[in-house]
Design a protein around this motif. Structure first.
Motif, PDB file in Angstrom:
ATOM      1  N   THR A  73      -3.602  -6.970   5.756  1.00 47.53           N
ATOM      2  CA  THR A  73      -3.312  -7.992   6.759  1.00 47.53           C
ATOM      3  C   THR A  73      -2.044  -8.758   6.406  1.00 47.53           C
ATOM      4  N   ASN A  74      -1.525  -9.468   7.390  1.00 45.87           N
ATOM      5  CA  ASN A  74      -0.316 -10.288   7.247  1.00 45.87           C
ATOM      6  C   ASN A  74       0.905  -9.465   6.860  1.00 45.87           C
ATOM      7  N   LEU A  75       1.033  -8.281   7.449  1.00 52.04           N
ATOM      8  CA  LEU A  75       2.168  -7.406   7.165  1.00 52.04           C
ATOM      9  C   LEU A  75       3.257  -7.569   8.219  1.00 52.04           C
ATOM     10  N   ALA A  76       4.462  -7.767   7.768  1.00 53.76           N
ATOM     11  CA  ALA A  76       5.606  -7.749   8.680  1.00 53.76           C
ATOM     12  C   ALA A  76       5.761  -6.321   9.199  1.00 53.76           C
ATOM     13  N   VAL A 102      10.779  -4.775   6.879  1.00 54.66           N
ATOM     14  CA  VAL A 102      10.734  -4.570   5.433  1.00 54.66           C
ATOM     15  C   VAL A 102      11.912  -3.706   5.001  1.00 54.66           C
ATOM     16  N   LYS A 103      12.194  -2.667   5.786  1.00 53.40           N
ATOM     17  CA  LYS A 103      13.307  -1.757   5.499  1.00 53.40           C
ATOM     18  C   LYS A 103      13.918  -1.316   6.825  1.00 53.40           C
ATOM     19  N   SER A 127       4.183   2.653   1.095  1.00 58.55           N
ATOM     20  CA  SER A 127       5.629   2.506   1.276  1.00 58.55           C
ATOM     21  C   SER A 127       5.959   2.412   2.760  1.00 58.55           C
ATOM     22  N   THR A 128       7.156   1.894   3.060  1.00 57.25           N
ATOM     23  CA  THR A 128       7.653   1.915   4.432  1.00 57.25           C
ATOM     24  C   THR A 128       8.496   3.164   4.592  1.00 57.25           C
ATOM     25  N   GLU A 129       8.330   3.831   5.719  1.00 55.58           N
ATOM     26  CA  GLU A 129       8.997   5.111   5.957  1.00 55.58           C
ATOM     27  C   GLU A 129       9.535   5.183   7.383  1.00 55.58           C
ATOM     28  N   SER A 130      10.594   5.965   7.572  1.00 50.95           N
ATOM     29  CA  SER A 130      11.146   6.187   8.914  1.00 50.95           C
ATOM     30  C   SER A 130      10.509   7.398   9.585  1.00 50.95           C
TER      31      SER A 130
END
Length: 96
Positions: A16-19, A24-25, A75-78
């Motif tokens: 929760t509370n994720l931008a 993030v990237k 992780s954040t990914e495209s």
């Protein structure tokens, strides 16, 4: 939920509370979950989390890891299905 007799762990991840990933990237569109047995091992993609931007919440439910002790990271990914994790780690934990 650890299933010792089967040597596996069932996971439900709720963050929760994720931008949004793109904040993030730059260019990121997904949060992806990764696991590995030991620190020298390669990361294996477990799956992409379902993200609700309005609720700022991401979930990945009912997934199995064929280990009882492992490293976990998000992780954040495209891409929804990258071959390796990016360097933008949102959180990590050792599951034991």
């Amino acid at each position: 939920d650890v299933k010792k007799d089967q040597g596996m762990t069932m996971l439900n991840i709720d963050a929760t509370n994720l931008a949004p990933p793109g904040r993030v990237k730059d260019g990121a569109t997904h949060f992806v979950v990764w696991t590995r047995k030991a620190s020298g091992s390669q990361w294996a993609r477990l799956g992409a989390m379902q993200y609700d931007e309005g609720a700022r919440r991401a979930k990945l439910e009912n997934v199995n890891v064929a280990e009882m002790s492992f490293d976990l990271q998000v992780s954040t990914e495209s891409d929804v299905a990258p071959a390796t994790p990016s360097s933008e780690i949102v959180f990590k934990q050792h599951v034991n």
